[in-house]
Motif scaffolding. Structure first.
Motif, PDB file in Angstrom:
ATOM      1  N   ARG A 141       0.777  -1.403  -0.393  1.00 27.33           N
ATOM      2  CA  ARG A 141      -0.284  -0.100  -0.014  1.00 27.33           C
ATOM      3  C   ARG A 141       1.042   1.601   0.176  1.00 27.33           C
ATOM      4  O   ARG A 141       1.060   1.705   1.192  1.00 27.33           O
ATOM      5  CB  ARG A 141      -0.937  -0.040   0.899  1.00 27.33           C
ATOM      6  N   TYR A 142       1.482   1.341  -1.265  1.00 29.78           N
ATOM      7  CA  TYR A 142       2.460   3.204  -0.791  1.00 29.78           C
ATOM      8  C   TYR A 142       1.450   4.236  -0.893  1.00 29.78           C
ATOM      9  O   TYR A 142       2.516   4.529  -0.679  1.00 29.78           O
ATOM     10  CB  TYR A 142       2.901   3.221  -2.943  1.00 29.78           C
ATOM     11  N   ASP A 143       0.726   3.578  -1.385  1.00 30.08           N
ATOM     12  CA  ASP A 143      -0.055   5.200  -0.868  1.00 30.08           C
ATOM     13  C   ASP A 143      -0.195   5.248   0.654  1.00 30.08           C
ATOM     14  O   ASP A 143      -0.876   6.261   0.811  1.00 30.08           O
ATOM     15  CB  ASP A 143      -2.127   5.101  -1.861  1.00 30.08           C
ATOM     16  N   LEU A 144       0.229   4.782   1.067  1.00 31.32           N
ATOM     17  CA  LEU A 144      -0.430   4.707   2.773  1.00 31.32           C
ATOM     18  C   LEU A 144       0.822   5.217   3.279  1.00 31.32           C
ATOM     19  O   LEU A 144       0.614   5.325   4.324  1.00 31.32           O
ATOM     20  CB  LEU A 144      -0.866   3.378   3.659  1.00 31.32           C
ATOM     21  N   LEU A 145       2.067   5.717   2.409  1.00 28.56           N
ATOM     22  CA  LEU A 145       3.214   5.884   3.591  1.00 28.56           C
ATOM     23  C   LEU A 145       3.686   7.332   3.553  1.00 28.56           C
ATOM     24  O   LEU A 145       4.472   8.166   3.998  1.00 28.56           O
ATOM     25  CB  LEU A 145       4.703   5.144   2.190  1.00 28.56           C
ATOM     26  N   CYS A 146       2.217   7.881   3.432  1.00 24.31           N
ATOM     27  CA  CYS A 146       2.753   9.217   3.918  1.00 24.31           C
ATOM     28  C   CYS A 146       1.435  10.022   4.507  1.00 24.31           C
ATOM     29  O   CYS A 146       0.047   8.789   4.831  1.00 24.31           O
ATOM     30  CB  CYS A 146       2.920  10.807   3.146  1.00 24.31           C
ATOM     31  N   ILE A 147       1.117  10.882   5.402  1.00 23.14           N
ATOM     32  CA  ILE A 147      -0.184  10.769   6.379  1.00 23.14           C
ATOM     33  C   ILE A 147      -1.090  11.692   5.148  1.00 23.14           C
ATOM     34  O   ILE A 147      -2.296  12.139   5.501  1.00 23.14           O
ATOM     35  CB  ILE A 147       0.150  12.696   7.169  1.00 23.14           C
ATOM     36  N   GLU A 148      -0.420  11.846   3.737  1.00 26.64           N
ATOM     37  CA  GLU A 148      -2.007  12.394   3.149  1.00 26.64           C
ATOM     38  C   GLU A 148      -2.493  11.569   2.534  1.00 26.64           C
ATOM     39  O   GLU A 148      -3.900  11.621   2.639  1.00 26.64           O
ATOM     40  CB  GLU A 148      -0.978  13.616   2.452  1.00 26.64           C
ATOM     41  N   GLY A 149      -1.958  10.652   1.949  1.00 25.29           N
ATOM     42  CA  GLY A 149      -2.695   8.962   1.786  1.00 25.29           C
ATOM     43  C   GLY A 149      -3.417   8.420   2.930  1.00 25.29           C
ATOM     44  O   GLY A 149      -4.423   8.172   2.860  1.00 25.29           O
ATOM     45  N   ILE A 150      -2.479   8.522   4.321  1.00 28.25           N
ATOM     46  CA  ILE A 150      -3.589   7.898   5.156  1.00 28.25           C
ATOM     47  C   ILE A 150      -4.684   8.638   5.678  1.00 28.25           C
ATOM     48  O   ILE A 150      -5.696   8.066   5.025  1.00 28.25           O
ATOM     49  CB  ILE A 150      -2.625   7.969   6.550  1.00 28.25           C
ATOM     50  N   ALA A 151      -4.564   9.650   5.489  1.00 28.45           N
ATOM     51  CA  ALA A 151      -6.025  11.032   5.851  1.00 28.45           C
ATOM     52  C   ALA A 151      -7.211  10.907   4.512  1.00 28.45           C
ATOM     53  O   ALA A 151      -8.160  10.550   5.001  1.00 28.45           O
ATOM     54  CB  ALA A 151      -5.348  12.128   6.283  1.00 28.45           C
ATOM     55  N   GLN A 152      -6.261  10.588   3.567  1.00 28.89           N
ATOM     56  CA  GLN A 152      -7.588  10.403   2.326  1.00 28.89           C
ATOM     57  C   GLN A 152      -8.145   9.548   2.175  1.00 28.89           C
ATOM     58  O   GLN A 152      -9.586   9.165   2.205  1.00 28.89           O
ATOM     59  CB  GLN A 152      -6.968  10.818   0.889  1.00 28.89           C
ATOM     60  N   SER A 153      -6.916   7.856   2.392  1.00 28.61           N
ATOM     61  CA  SER A 153      -8.068   6.653   2.921  1.00 28.61           C
ATOM     62  C   SER A 153      -9.196   6.249   3.521  1.00 28.61           C
ATOM     63  O   SER A 153      -9.630   5.900   3.452  1.00 28.61           O
ATOM     64  CB  SER A 153      -6.608   6.156   2.728  1.00 28.61           C
ATOM     65  N   LEU A 154      -8.707   7.103   4.818  1.00 23.15           N
ATOM     66  CA  LEU A 154      -9.428   6.984   6.240  1.00 23.15           C
ATOM     67  C   LEU A 154     -10.653   7.633   6.242  1.00 23.15           C
ATOM     68  O   LEU A 154     -11.665   7.656   6.087  1.00 23.15           O
ATOM     69  CB  LEU A 154      -8.786   7.097   6.862  1.00 23.15           C
ATOM     70  N   ASN A 155     -10.559   9.027   5.327  1.00 17.86           N
ATOM     71  CA  ASN A 155     -11.377   9.687   5.517  1.00 17.86           C
ATOM     72  C   ASN A 155     -13.119   8.976   3.789  1.00 17.86           C
ATOM     73  O   ASN A 155     -14.022   8.757   3.914  1.00 17.86           O
ATOM     74  CB  ASN A 155     -11.413  10.876   4.270  1.00 17.86           C
ATOM     75  N   GLU A 156     -12.073   8.247   2.852  1.00 19.63           N
ATOM     76  CA  GLU A 156     -13.507   7.320   2.185  1.00 19.63           C
ATOM     77  C   GLU A 156     -13.782   6.926   2.503  1.00 19.63           C
ATOM     78  O   GLU A 156     -15.101   6.162   2.284  1.00 19.63           O
ATOM     79  CB  GLU A 156     -12.381   7.350   0.847  1.00 19.63           C
ATOM     80  N   TYR A 157     -12.644   5.899   3.569  1.00 16.91           N
ATOM     81  CA  TYR A 157     -13.248   4.619   4.062  1.00 16.91           C
ATOM     82  C   TYR A 157     -14.581   5.330   5.352  1.00 16.91           C
ATOM     83  O   TYR A 157     -15.480   4.217   5.721  1.00 16.91           O
ATOM     84  CB  TYR A 157     -12.031   3.970   5.143  1.00 16.91           C
ATOM     85  N   LEU A 158     -14.596   6.014   6.072  1.00 13.74           N
ATOM     86  CA  LEU A 158     -15.529   7.351   6.323  1.00 13.74           C
ATOM     87  C   LEU A 158     -16.964   7.290   5.953  1.00 13.74           C
ATOM     88  O   LEU A 158     -17.552   8.189   6.894  1.00 13.74           O
ATOM     89  CB  LEU A 158     -14.375   7.172   7.315  1.00 13.74           C
ATOM     90  N   GLY A 159     -16.258   7.546   5.014  1.00 13.60           N
ATOM     91  CA  GLY A 159     -17.442   8.277   3.842  1.00 13.60           C
ATOM     92  C   GLY A 159     -17.533  10.166   4.176  1.00 13.60           C
ATOM     93  O   GLY A 159     -18.774  10.178   4.150  1.00 13.60           O
ATOM     94  N   ARG A 160     -16.338  10.374   4.794  1.00 12.57           N
ATOM     95  CA  ARG A 160     -15.685  12.189   4.350  1.00 12.57           C
ATOM     96  C   ARG A 160     -15.576  12.828   3.100  1.00 12.57           C
ATOM     97  O   ARG A 160     -15.302  13.766   3.295  1.00 12.57           O
ATOM     98  CB  ARG A 160     -15.400  11.819   5.699  1.00 12.57           C
ATOM     99  N   ALA A 161     -15.106  11.737   2.821  1.00 13.24           N
ATOM    100  CA  ALA A 161     -14.649  12.440   1.553  1.00 13.24           C
ATOM    101  C   ALA A 161     -14.496  11.366   0.017  1.00 13.24           C
ATOM    102  O   ALA A 161     -15.022  10.260  -0.136  1.00 13.24           O
ATOM    103  CB  ALA A 161     -12.747  12.209   1.853  1.00 13.24           C
ATOM    104  N   GLU A 162     -14.571  12.102  -1.067  1.00 17.88           N
ATOM    105  CA  GLU A 162     -14.867  11.196  -2.629  1.00 17.88           C
ATOM    106  C   GLU A 162     -13.629  11.123  -3.321  1.00 17.88           C
ATOM    107  O   GLU A 162     -12.444  11.915  -2.168  1.00 17.88           O
ATOM    108  CB  GLU A 162     -15.495  12.157  -2.971  1.00 17.88           C
TER     109      GLU A 162
END
Length: 595
Positions: A60-81
């Motif tokens: 999961r190379y997209d989770l190697l920085c805070i930007e990627g972690i926040a984006q993915s978790l927000n999508e998981y929580l339904g807070r972002a597209e």
């Protein structure tokens, strides 16, 4: 698993909520990552900002920085597209000189215009490059990343292999100008051993060094070692040129995509990337990089439901996948097929089973049904049938005084073919695309090379040498999804001053007796009974002429016989090729016929 350290408060601000340690730990667990450590207590004592250390999957190379972690978790929580990336047409070119083939043949580039850095996202930008370098880039051996202030250089750019003495530039964070060879000496010094010096070996023995320059010959970087001081980025940089050079084109594209996906959010027009036209002088072809097009993959709805023990509708599956950045819609032609769109941030999705796993995560592992509904899984461990068969081969061979050996599955092309006096017709062996050494070029199609190499290393031991192996060989099979299949074999060799053919045939007889398989004395011509026999086969060039035979087997009365192996006295040339000054007899069987 890579561990990513992020600022705790910054992450919670991006997530829109201050979580307790227990709440965030549960969120990470549900999403499929792991909260390794919360440094709040220690940080407060030292007057520092608390941090979170999060373990993520290695792919999961997209989770190697805070930007990627926040984006993915927000999508998981339904807070972002999921971001929709926009590619602007290229305004410059990158020419790849043919000379780069001698050292690092591939290159790509992209431009982030109107980017706004602050201390935190600038530090994250640098940290992501370091994480990628140590992860997918394999310590820069596969891919190296360079970032430059575009306003300090001019396109078009050129990437070429240049003799070390013809290179002159001031490396990053230095004030002195170096030639290529002097630079290598500088970074090999003890002071640099644990820094840039770790990567010197990647190019130091090459006749040319890779060099990235601009229109005016200004050096931008000497990958994979160091960027130029002239083009270094700062907090004030507004336009960033990203270059990637590589020995692996697939990894090259993935790495470039991850960087632009993570940091294009800070551009004046978020998630917009300017392309660069890459012109390869190797073949005269050109392409546009980065390639941010969405990948498409089809999967079966029934496969997902069966694997997870669920009865989800296509809409419910799509809702689960949306949490993991995947967008799906049912096929209009086949109601069981789901069309899935995969963004550039998810190069880890390679197979429908990856989509099925994301459905499970989106649905919630805790919510999956327990018991009989969950696929056909049997939660009581037991050996696979082929492993039980393999154990029988091992027990019988060892009881007959043979010793087991465990050679490697990979071997050289010559060991698998030429040394065995066999021609490679290109239809059997699986070949490695980028072998690191000549010793590991193909996946073996016979157990013989490994056994002979073992005998060679032990040829000074007391004779006779009697060893066996039960292991897998691999054959090409273009009809299969993976284009290859494993096959479990058993083999044994007798090495001594004489061939000992009668001994190896006796071992074969003992093995067949164990599997209740009788010898058919008339070669099966007049009898249709179950059993085995051997037939001379002069096409077996590995064996001495007239001393090689194929082993035939009829699984049940009246069935068609099949060839299941071979045995004989090995040809003297084969023994010489492996530096073994003795005679030998050998037998090899396909163990899977006894299942």
């Amino acid at each position: 698993m890579p561990s990513v350290t992020v600022n705790k408060q910054q992450l919670f601000e991006l997530l829109g909520k201050n979580y307790t340690n227990e709440e965030f730990d549960e969120l990470c667990f549900q999403f499929g990552v792991e909260l390794d450590e919360d440094t709040t207590e220690e940080a407060l004592k030292l007057g520092e900002e608390p941090e979170l250390k999060i373990d993520i999957g290695a792919n999961r190379y997209d989770l190697l920085c805070i930007e990627g972690i926040a984006q993915s978790l927000n999508e998981y929580l339904g807070r972002a597209e999921t971001p929709k990336y926009k590619l602007l047409p290229p305004t410059t070119k990158l020419f790849i000189d043919k000379s780069s083939e001698q050292v690092r043949p591939y290159a790509a580039a992209a431009i982030l215009r109107g980017i706004t850095f602050n201390e935190k996202n600038y530090a994250s930008f640098i940290a992501l490059q370091d994480k990628l370098h140590s992860n997918i880039c394999r310590n820069r051996s596969l891919v190296a990343i360079g970032t430059h202030d575009l306003d300090t250089v001019q396109g078009p750019f050129r990437y070429a292999g240049v003799p070390p003495k013809d290179i002159k530039f001031v490396p990053l964070n230095q004030t002195e100008e170096f030639t290529g060879d002097k630079l290598i000496e500088f970074y090999k010094s003890p002071q640099q051993k644990n820094n840039i010096g770790r990567f010197v070996h990647l190019i130091e023995d090459s006749p040319v060094y890779p060099l990235f320059t601009d229109k005016n010959g200004v050096v931008c970087s000497l990958p994979p070692l160091i960027n130029s001081e002239h083009s270094k980025i700062t907090l004030n940089t507004r336009n960033v040129l990203i270059d990637c050079t590589a020995t692996d084109k697939t990894k090259l594209d993935i790495v470039l995509n991850q960087i632009v996906a993570m940091f294009s959010r800070y551009c004046d027009e978020p998630f917009t990337v300017e392309a660069v036209e890459v012109v390869s002088e190797h073949n005269g072809q050109s392409r546009i990089t980065p390639d941010i097009s969405i990948r498409n993959m089809d999967t079966s709805i029934s496969y997902i439901n069966t694997a997870l023990g669920l009865e989800l509708s296509p809409e419910e599956i799509s809702k689960c996948l949306k949490k993991l950045s995947l967008h799906a819609k049912p096929s209009t032609e086949n109601p069981d097929i789901l069309h899935v769109e995969i963004p550039i941030t998810r190069p880890d999705v390679l197979h429908p089973c990856d989509i099925m796993e994301d459905v499970a995560i989106g649905y919630g592992y805790d919510n999956l049904p327990k018991g009989e509904k969950l696929s056909n899984a049997n939660f009581i461990a037991s050996a696979l049938p082929i492993n039980k068969i393999s154990d029988i081969f091992r027990i019988v061979s060892s009881q007959a005084s043979w010793l087991e050996v465990l050679p490697l599955t990979l071997c050289s092309h010559d060991e698998n073919f030429k040394f065995l006096r066999v021609e490679d017709d290109g239809t059997k062996a699986v070949k490695l695309a980028n072998p690191k050494t000549l010793e590991y070029q193909v996946v073996r199609t016979s157990l013989l090379p490994g056994i002979l190499k073992t005998v060679k290393e032990n040829r000074k031991h007391t004779l006779p040498i009697k060893v066996f192996e039960t292991g897998d060989v691999v054959f090409k099979n273009l009809a299969l999804e993976r284009k290859a299949n494993n096959e479990r074999h058993w083999a044994a060799i007798y090495v001594g001053k004489n061939s000992g053919f009668e001994i190896i045939q006796g071992l074969l007889g003992k093995m067949m007796q164990t599997f209740r398989t009788n010898w058919v004395a008339d070669y099966g011509a007049a009898s249709n009974s179950r059993g085995y026999w051997i037939e001379q086969d002069d096409s077996l060039t590995t064996y001495f002429p007239g001393r090689g035979a194929k082993i035939m087997f009829r699984a049940k009365e009246g069935a068609e016989p099949q060839e299941i192996g071979h045995l004989g006295i090995l040809h003297p040339e084969v023994m010489v090729n492996f530096d073994i000054p003795y005679a030998a007899s050998y037998v090899e069987l396909n163990a899977e016929v006894f299942l």
